[in-house]
Motif scaffolding. Structure first.
Motif, PDB file in Angstrom:
ATOM      1  N   PRO A   1       0.812  -1.216   0.000  1.00 24.45           N
ATOM      2  CA  PRO A   1       0.000   0.000   0.000  1.00 24.45           C
ATOM      3  C   PRO A   1       0.843   1.263   0.000  1.00 24.45           C
ATOM      4  CG  PRO A   1      -0.829  -1.570   1.605  1.00 24.45           C
ATOM      5  CD  PRO A   1       0.481  -2.092   1.137  1.00 24.45           C
ATOM      6  N   ALA A   2       2.002   1.211   0.685  1.00 25.67           N
ATOM      7  CA  ALA A   2       2.847   2.392   0.717  1.00 25.67           C
ATOM      8  C   ALA A   2       3.336   2.742  -0.664  1.00 25.67           C
ATOM      9  CB  ALA A   2       4.034   2.153   1.658  1.00 25.67           C
ATOM     10  N   ALA A   3       3.742   1.721  -1.403  1.00 23.04           N
ATOM     11  CA  ALA A   3       4.212   1.980  -2.763  1.00 23.04           C
ATOM     12  C   ALA A   3       3.098   2.535  -3.630  1.00 23.04           C
ATOM     13  CB  ALA A   3       4.771   0.694  -3.377  1.00 23.04           C
ATOM     14  N   ALA A   4       1.902   1.997  -3.458  1.00 23.70           N
ATOM     15  CA  ALA A   4       0.776   2.483  -4.241  1.00 23.70           C
ATOM     16  C   ALA A   4       0.479   3.935  -3.914  1.00 23.70           C
ATOM     17  CB  ALA A   4      -0.455   1.618  -3.988  1.00 23.70           C
ATOM     18  N   SER A   5       0.575   4.264  -2.598  1.00 23.74           N
ATOM     19  CA  SER A   5       0.293   5.637  -2.207  1.00 23.74           C
ATOM     20  C   SER A   5       1.358   6.589  -2.714  1.00 23.74           C
ATOM     21  CB  SER A   5       0.196   5.720  -0.677  1.00 23.74           C
ATOM     22  OG  SER A   5      -0.007   7.037  -0.267  1.00 23.74           O
ATOM     23  N   THR A   6       2.616   6.142  -2.703  1.00 26.41           N
ATOM     24  CA  THR A   6       3.707   6.993  -3.169  1.00 26.41           C
ATOM     25  C   THR A   6       3.555   7.339  -4.628  1.00 26.41           C
ATOM     26  OG1 THR A   6       5.164   5.978  -1.548  1.00 26.41           O
ATOM     27  CG2 THR A   6       6.215   7.155  -3.357  1.00 26.41           C
ATOM     28  N   ASN A   7       3.068   6.411  -5.409  1.00 27.84           N
ATOM     29  CA  ASN A   7       2.942   6.632  -6.853  1.00 27.84           C
ATOM     30  C   ASN A   7       1.581   7.163  -7.262  1.00 27.84           C
ATOM     31  OD1 ASN A   7       5.546   5.638  -7.268  1.00 27.84           O
ATOM     32  ND2 ASN A   7       4.817   3.524  -7.378  1.00 27.84           N
ATOM     33  N   ALA A   8       0.762   7.532  -6.291  1.00 30.04           N
ATOM     34  CA  ALA A   8      -0.611   7.925  -6.613  1.00 30.04           C
ATOM     35  C   ALA A   8      -0.663   9.124  -7.534  1.00 30.04           C
ATOM     36  CB  ALA A   8      -1.379   8.221  -5.314  1.00 30.04           C
ATOM     37  N   SER A   9       0.211  10.090  -7.281  1.00 26.57           N
ATOM     38  CA  SER A   9       0.150  11.304  -8.108  1.00 26.57           C
ATOM     39  C   SER A   9       0.668  11.062  -9.503  1.00 26.57           C
ATOM     40  CB  SER A   9       0.972  12.413  -7.442  1.00 26.57           C
ATOM     41  OG  SER A   9       2.324  12.011  -7.343  1.00 26.57           O
ATOM     42  N   LYS A  10       1.450  10.004  -9.711  1.00 20.33           N
ATOM     43  CA  LYS A  10       1.989   9.719 -11.032  1.00 20.33           C
ATOM     44  C   LYS A  10       1.017   8.923 -11.882  1.00 20.33           C
ATOM     45  CE  LYS A  10       6.745   9.720  -9.272  1.00 20.33           C
ATOM     46  NZ  LYS A  10       7.985   8.956  -9.109  1.00 20.33           N
ATOM     47  N   ASN A  11       0.173   8.170 -11.245  1.00 21.11           N
ATOM     48  CA  ASN A  11      -0.768   7.360 -12.014  1.00 21.11           C
ATOM     49  C   ASN A  11      -2.085   7.320 -11.264  1.00 21.11           C
ATOM     50  OD1 ASN A  11      -2.110   5.545 -13.572  1.00 21.11           O
ATOM     51  ND2 ASN A  11      -0.684   3.856 -13.285  1.00 21.11           N
ATOM     52  N   THR A  12      -3.029   8.104 -11.697  1.00 23.87           N
ATOM     53  CA  THR A  12      -4.306   8.192 -10.987  1.00 23.87           C
ATOM     54  C   THR A  12      -5.072   6.879 -11.013  1.00 23.87           C
ATOM     55  OG1 THR A  12      -5.335   9.020 -13.010  1.00 23.87           O
ATOM     56  CG2 THR A  12      -4.515  10.654 -11.447  1.00 23.87           C
TER      57      THR A  12
ATOM     58  N   THR B   1      19.582  17.046  -6.992  1.00 24.34           N
ATOM     59  CA  THR B   1      18.953  17.619  -8.182  1.00 24.34           C
ATOM     60  C   THR B   1      17.753  16.786  -8.615  1.00 24.34           C
ATOM     61  OG1 THR B   1      21.049  18.567  -8.923  1.00 24.34           O
ATOM     62  CG2 THR B   1      19.327  18.279 -10.580  1.00 24.34           C
ATOM     63  N   ASP B   2      17.945  15.476  -8.672  1.00 21.11           N
ATOM     64  CA  ASP B   2      16.851  14.595  -9.097  1.00 21.11           C
ATOM     65  C   ASP B   2      15.708  14.605  -8.093  1.00 21.11           C
ATOM     66  OD1 ASP B   2      18.365  13.991 -11.285  1.00 21.11           O
ATOM     67  OD2 ASP B   2      19.044  12.043 -10.552  1.00 21.11           O
TER      68      ASP B   2
ATOM     69  N   ILE C   1       9.194  18.736  -7.204  1.00 18.54           N
ATOM     70  CA  ILE C   1       8.540  19.785  -7.986  1.00 18.54           C
ATOM     71  C   ILE C   1       7.440  19.206  -8.866  1.00 18.54           C
ATOM     72  CG2 ILE C   1       8.945  21.356  -9.935  1.00 18.54           C
ATOM     73  CD1 ILE C   1      11.606  22.088  -8.585  1.00 18.54           C
ATOM     74  N   ALA C   2       7.660  17.998  -9.378  1.00 14.52           N
ATOM     75  CA  ALA C   2       6.692  17.386 -10.288  1.00 14.52           C
ATOM     76  C   ALA C   2       5.493  16.785  -9.562  1.00 14.52           C
ATOM     77  CB  ALA C   2       7.375  16.297 -11.117  1.00 14.52           C
ATOM     78  N   GLU C   3       5.579  16.614  -8.243  1.00 15.36           N
ATOM     79  CA  GLU C   3       4.493  15.976  -7.496  1.00 15.36           C
ATOM     80  C   GLU C   3       3.296  16.912  -7.315  1.00 15.36           C
ATOM     81  OE1 GLU C   3       3.968  13.057  -6.309  1.00 15.36           O
ATOM     82  OE2 GLU C   3       5.886  12.028  -6.507  1.00 15.36           O
TER      83      GLU C   3
ATOM     84  N   ALA D   1       9.782  26.025 -17.302  1.00 13.25           N
ATOM     85  CA  ALA D   1       9.095  27.145 -16.674  1.00 13.25           C
ATOM     86  C   ALA D   1       8.868  26.839 -15.200  1.00 13.25           C
ATOM     87  CB  ALA D   1       7.770  27.409 -17.377  1.00 13.25           C
ATOM     88  N   ALA D   2       9.075  27.822 -14.356  1.00 12.21           N
ATOM     89  CA  ALA D   2       8.920  27.619 -12.919  1.00 12.21           C
ATOM     90  C   ALA D   2       7.475  27.269 -12.578  1.00 12.21           C
ATOM     91  CB  ALA D   2       9.341  28.872 -12.164  1.00 12.21           C
ATOM     92  N   SER D   3       7.307  26.388 -11.605  1.00  6.54           N
ATOM     93  CA  SER D   3       5.977  25.991 -11.143  1.00  6.54           C
ATOM     94  C   SER D   3       5.839  26.314  -9.664  1.00  6.54           C
ATOM     95  CB  SER D   3       5.742  24.496 -11.393  1.00  6.54           C
ATOM     96  OG  SER D   3       6.684  23.712 -10.688  1.00  6.54           O
ATOM     97  N   THR D   4       4.651  26.123  -9.131  1.00  5.08           N
ATOM     98  CA  THR D   4       4.366  26.529  -7.756  1.00  5.08           C
ATOM     99  C   THR D   4       5.240  25.798  -6.739  1.00  5.08           C
ATOM    100  OG1 THR D   4       2.563  24.897  -7.733  1.00  5.08           O
ATOM    101  CG2 THR D   4       1.982  27.173  -8.248  1.00  5.08           C
TER     102      THR D   4
END
Length: 769
Positions: free
Chosen positions: A36-47, A457-458, A464-466, A502-505
């Motif tokens: 479940p932790a892995a699923a939650s971590t990747n939630a924003s990457k794959n709805t 950096t990574d 930033i992408a989350e 481009a800068a994001s929030t």
């Protein structure tokens, strides 16, 4: 060998079974927790990952805490299943040991072994606190300040979203304060939701225990690109897009907020400067004359827009409103730009090549010259920021080679930004960012290098992408603590560039979290470059480094080749070439190596080039019905819908020799206007002559747009017409004469004739007179 007695064998079997059961009870919980932790971590990457599941997202995690602080973990529970979660049990777990190495951080993420509960719903929820408050003895004996506030009671309904907030004072974390240097460091956090069926969901984060240990700080320099990637006509960003970018929450608004961090360095794209300068330029006066006062000077010219002073039409009010809106926008852009320049002068400014291109992808191609052009355009930044560094090159991460670095040095760069994956540390830990690398095989020639820390950096780019970056940001801070733990009594300087986009929030929050950690000392890029260089490993070549794809580069080269000759039509050809090169550079931006959309941009550049070449054309006219045998002219209308003045002449090419045509004199057609020119012609014989009308530049380049015209030549038409008219008049005269003769002389009446004869006789007889 004696056989083992049956009783002893049964005893060993029972003992082994007992040990396995005990071990299962120890390891089962982390293993249940991992998926479940892995699923939650990747939630924003794959709805789709959380479809028909219960998931947890973290909105806030205290990244570090001292002995007087409070750990806060806030988030949401989403039940996307069709069944309610009955009697939910929510808890906050913390690792029992510090995660002071990258391997331990990774292990905690994979499976949360060795953890303890620091707060849960049963003991720290609202109902539990009310019960404890009523029990005076419990209140006096248990002074725990941990709280868990939730928006649900005993059930989380299907499709519902519930909020929660853990608050745990430092005193309730049971972390050592007696030996700060040995006890400080990252701890893993896990928010876990369970019910009667077991664990339903979990989410991970980190916090760093910091009981004020005494050691040297790690210097970190952050570089923020100031750019707006994307194709645009002429290589300049439209004012509407700039206006959106400076609005609240826009990318340039985010950059402006970052300037509060004094040591932040800026990598400024000249395209930003040039676009603002063009957008805020004062418009031409509204009462400026559009036509010459000499009526004979521009005789025959036509314009598409009405002359100044023309009667008002129905759109007058709307046009006035549009002009007012444009002026308001210009003032907004001017105000933001002046404030930005003033604030940015207090920071280290690195001038990027125009459009921040992937220089490695251009090398050795048919548009290799764009690399040199882009680097020369850095002077645009230098004109605004006199102290800007124009000698720092920034190849795409992983793309640096000896040949490429040698070419960069030859073009005036003294320093190159590269990744530590290409120039690794030789000590096994994160070393200083300032180094050198050889650019020749003999090792005699070197170039300074500014080494980016790929781990930080990574992780910054991932945070930033989350969509919900709280957990990722807490891990970023934990990673910086791990790096500090490697050599706590050694001052090191690390370099972290933000994504080339481009800068994001999330940029602001990422810089804030990284810079505010007490073991981090924000440092300027200049200070790192002024320090001594650190020895590092030899330059490594990454064969899988991202680049602008060859297909896109080839398409851009074809576009430039097609338009290069066409640009000779413009009065200011140099400016036309600059507009073209700037536009093509927007499609070679390093940002496209992230999104792999360079092909789309190259297609847009090709379409824009074709549109520009079509914007200069001839207005199609009807066939010419008559040309005399004498010399005359045929009017031709030139339409210039391009953004620049064109200089050309008209060439008419008859398909048969019955018509002779001459080229016109060179004329200049202003931008967005039309002009009529007269082509000298001479008809030699009667014929219907198809002709082709071409536009020709001073360099004898024939423009692609031409028109066809049918000329009906009728030689000596005036003489023939005069003869026909004269013949017609003669015919009319002859016919009248014939009719007169055919009628004879008129007859006199008899009485009138007798009277006349009697008067004659009387006149002859004297006696009667």
């Amino acid at each position: 060998m004696k056989p083992i007695p049956i009783r002893r064998l049964r005893f060993l079997t029972a003992l082994l079974s007992t040990l396995l059961l005990l071990a299962g009870s120890v390891f089962a919980y982390p293993l249940m927790n991992a998926a479940p932790a892995a699923a939650s971590t990747n939630a924003s990457k794959n709805t789709d990952a959380n479809k028909d599941e219960v998931s947890i997202t973290l909105d806030e995690v205290t990244p570090w805490i001292d002995d007087e602080g409070t750990l806060t973990v806030r988030g949401k529970i989403s039940n996307t299943t069709k069944k309610a979660v009955e009697k939910p049990n929510l808890s906050l777990q913390m690792s029992t040991r510090k995660l002071d190495s990258e391997s331990r951080l990774t292990s905690w993420k994979q499976g949360q072994a060795q953890h303890r509960t620091v707060a849960d719903l049963e003991h720290d929820g609202a109902e539990a606190r009310k019960k404890a408050k009523k029990d005076k003895d419990a209140e006096s004996d248990d002074s725990s300040g941990s709280t868990l506030d939730t928006s649900f009671d005993d059930t989380i309904d299907p499709g519902a979203t519930a909020e929660f907030t853990f608050r745990v004072p430092a005193d309730d974390l049971d972390l050592s304060k007696s030996s700060p240097v040995s006890s400080w460091g990252p701890r893993g956090l896990a928010v876990q939701l369970g019910d009667e069926t077991g664990l339903r969901a979990s989410a991970l984060g980190f916090t760093t225990w910091y009981p004020d240990p005494k050691f040297d700080q790690t210097k970190v320099s952050v570089l923020a690109p100031v750019t707006l990637p994307g194709h645009s006509e002429g290589g300049l960003i439209p004012s509407d897009r700039l206006d959106a970018a400076i609005a609240e929450g826009g990318s340039l608004d985010t950059i402006a907020k970052l300037l509060q961090h004094k040591e932040l360095a800026l990598a400024v794209d000249p395209r930003i400067i040039a676009s603002f300068e063009a957008a805020i330029a004062e418009p031409a006066p509204a009462d400026a004359p559009e036509e010459s006062e000499d009526p004979d000077k521009d005789k025959g010219d036509e314009t598409q827009s009405p002359p100044v002073g023309a009667p008002e039409n129905d759109d007058a009010d709307s046009s006035g409103a549009d002009l007012e809106a444009e002026e308001d926008q210009r003032k907004r852009l001017d105000s933001w730009y002046q404030d930005f320049v003033e604030a940015a002068k207090k920071h280290t400014v690195v001038a990027l090549p125009y459009g921040d291109p992937d220089l490695s992808a251009l090398r050795g191609t048919k548009i290799d010259r764009l690399s040199t052009f882009a680097q020369k355009q850095r002077e645009i930044v230098k004109d605004v920021f006199p102290d800007a560094r124009t000698d720092i090159a920034w190849p795409v991460a992983g793309s640096a080679t000896k040949n490429g670095l040698r070419a960069l040095k030859k073009s005036g760069n003294s320093t190159a930004i590269i990744s530590d994956a290409q120039q690794p540390s030789i000590t096994g830990i994160h070393d200083d960012a300032h180094s050198q690398t050889t650019v020749t095989d003999d090792g005699e020639s070197t170039i300074d290098t500014l080494i980016s820390d790929s781990k930080l950096t990574d992780m910054s780019a991932e945070a930033i992408a989350e969509d919900n970056p709280a957990g990722a940001l807490s891990e970023l801070v934990a990673e910086s603590a791990v790096i500090q733990s490697e050599a706590p009594y050694r001052t090191r300087s690390l370099f972290v560039p933000l994504p080339r986009a481009a800068a994001s929030t999330n940029w602001e929050q990422t810089v804030e979290e990284l810079s505010s950690a007490p073991w981090i000392a924000p440092t300027g890029v200049d200070e790192i470059l002024d320090s001594g260089s650190e020895s590092r490993g030899l330059l490594r070549t990454d064969s899988d480094a991202p680049h602008i794809r060859k297909r896109a580069v080839k398409s851009l080269a074809e576009t430039r080749a097609n338009q290069e000759d066409f640009n000779s039509v413009f009065t200011d050809r140099e400016s036309a070439d600059i507009r073209l090169d700037r536009e093509l550079l927007t499609c070679t931006s390093a940002a496209w190596t992230l999104g792999r959309n360079a092909n789309i941009c190259a297609g847009q550049a090709r379409e824009q080039s074709e549109k520009l070449m079509d914007s200069l054309h001839l207005r199609k006219g009807s066939s010419v019905l008559l040309v005399t045998g004498e010399k005359t002219t045929i009017p031709v209308t030139i339409v210039n819908e391009s953004p620049a003045e064109a200089t050309l002449r008209i060439r008419m090419k008859p398909n048969t020799p019955q018509l002779r045509a001459q080229e016109t004199e060179t004329v200049k057609v202003p931008a967005a206007e039309t002009m009529r020119v007269d082509v000298p012609v001479e008809g030699l014989a009667n014929a219907d002559v198809p002709t082709t009308i071409e536009m020709v530049t001073a360099d004898e380049v024939v423009l692609p747009k031409h028109e066809s015209l049918m000329v009906r030549v009728r030689a000596d038409w005036e003489n023939i017409g005069t003869a026909v008219i004269g013949l017609g008049l003669a015919v009319v005269f002859v016919i009248g004469l014939i009719k007169t003769i055919s009628r004879g002389r008129p007859k006199i009446p008899e009485q009138q004739l007798a009277d006349a004869m009697a008067r004659a006789k009387t006149d002859d007889d004297p006696e009667k007179r």
